[in-house]
Design an enzyme around this catalytic site. Structure first.
Site, PDB file in Angstrom:
ATOM      1  CG  HIS A  97      29.893  23.781  41.295  1.00 52.39           C
ATOM      2  ND1 HIS A  97      29.746  24.477  40.122  1.00 52.39           N
ATOM      3  CD2 HIS A  97      28.640  23.693  41.813  1.00 52.39           C
ATOM      4  CE1 HIS A  97      28.473  24.786  39.934  1.00 52.39           C
ATOM      5  NE2 HIS A  97      27.774  24.304  40.964  1.00 52.39           N
ATOM      6  CG  PHE A  98      27.504  22.746  47.875  1.00 56.24           C
ATOM      7  CD1 PHE A  98      28.079  22.563  49.109  1.00 56.24           C
ATOM      8  CD2 PHE A  98      26.282  22.161  47.614  1.00 56.24           C
ATOM      9  CE1 PHE A  98      27.441  21.803  50.081  1.00 56.24           C
ATOM     10  CE2 PHE A  98      25.629  21.406  48.571  1.00 56.24           C
ATOM     11  CZ  PHE A  98      26.214  21.223  49.817  1.00 56.24           C
ATOM     12  CG  HIS A  99      29.679  18.052  44.225  1.00 57.57           C
ATOM     13  ND1 HIS A  99      30.792  18.852  44.354  1.00 57.57           N
ATOM     14  CD2 HIS A  99      30.128  16.775  44.247  1.00 57.57           C
ATOM     15  CE1 HIS A  99      31.869  18.097  44.434  1.00 57.57           C
ATOM     16  NE2 HIS A  99      31.500  16.821  44.389  1.00 57.57           N
ATOM     17  CB  ILE A 100      25.037  16.249  47.906  1.00 57.83           C
ATOM     18  CG1 ILE A 100      25.030  17.523  48.750  1.00 57.83           C
ATOM     19  CG2 ILE A 100      24.754  15.019  48.765  1.00 57.83           C
ATOM     20  CD1 ILE A 100      23.659  17.860  49.329  1.00 57.83           C
TER      21      ILE A 100
END
Length: 136
Positions: A97-100
């Site tokens: 899941h895209f995350h920073i």
């Protein structure tokens, strides 16, 4: 696609210490807390990698990351801040899941990130650059 742990947080199925939320993004404390103030900024819609972000979602998530980084800097006054975003398992991505990560940093905090430099010539770099076609 199976719902990620972050999707389950967005849905309210799992608890999280939220820092910020808007139409496209959510920010919450990382359960692992490498250093106090370590925040995850994620897209609300489950997309796996940066390559799957459209321009609107990319702008929204990086805008939120910048806002959260400024807030972490004010709150914790770290010596530095690292933004880390990983894609695919070989790129160190552990949650699909895209995350920073917004990670406050301090001298000798034990966090490492290193890679072997290859130091190609400018000619070699130019050959590599010609293979990349950035599209609007």
């Amino acid at each position: 696609m199976e719902p990620s742990v972050f999707t389950r947080i967005v849905r309210g199925e799992l608890p999280a210490a939220k820092v910020y939320e808007d139409e496209h993004t959510i920010a919450f404390m990382d359960a692992g807390q490498v250093n106090p103030g370590h925040v995850i900024v994620a897209t609300k819609r489950q997309v796996e990698t940066v390559m799957e972000l459209d321009d609107e979602l990319a702008a929204a998530v990086f805008r939120t990351a910048a806002r959260v980084a400024r807030a972490v800097d004010r709150a914790y006054q770290p010596e530095g801040i690292t933004l880390l975003q990983a894609n695919k398992p070989a790129g160190w991505q552990t949650v699909p899941h895209f995350h920073i990560h917004v990670l406050p940093r301090h001298e000798d905090d034990g966090v490492t990130l290193g890679w072997p430099r290859k130091n190609p010539t400018l000619e070699e770099l130019s050959v590599l650059a010609r293979r990349i076609e950035v599209k609007d």
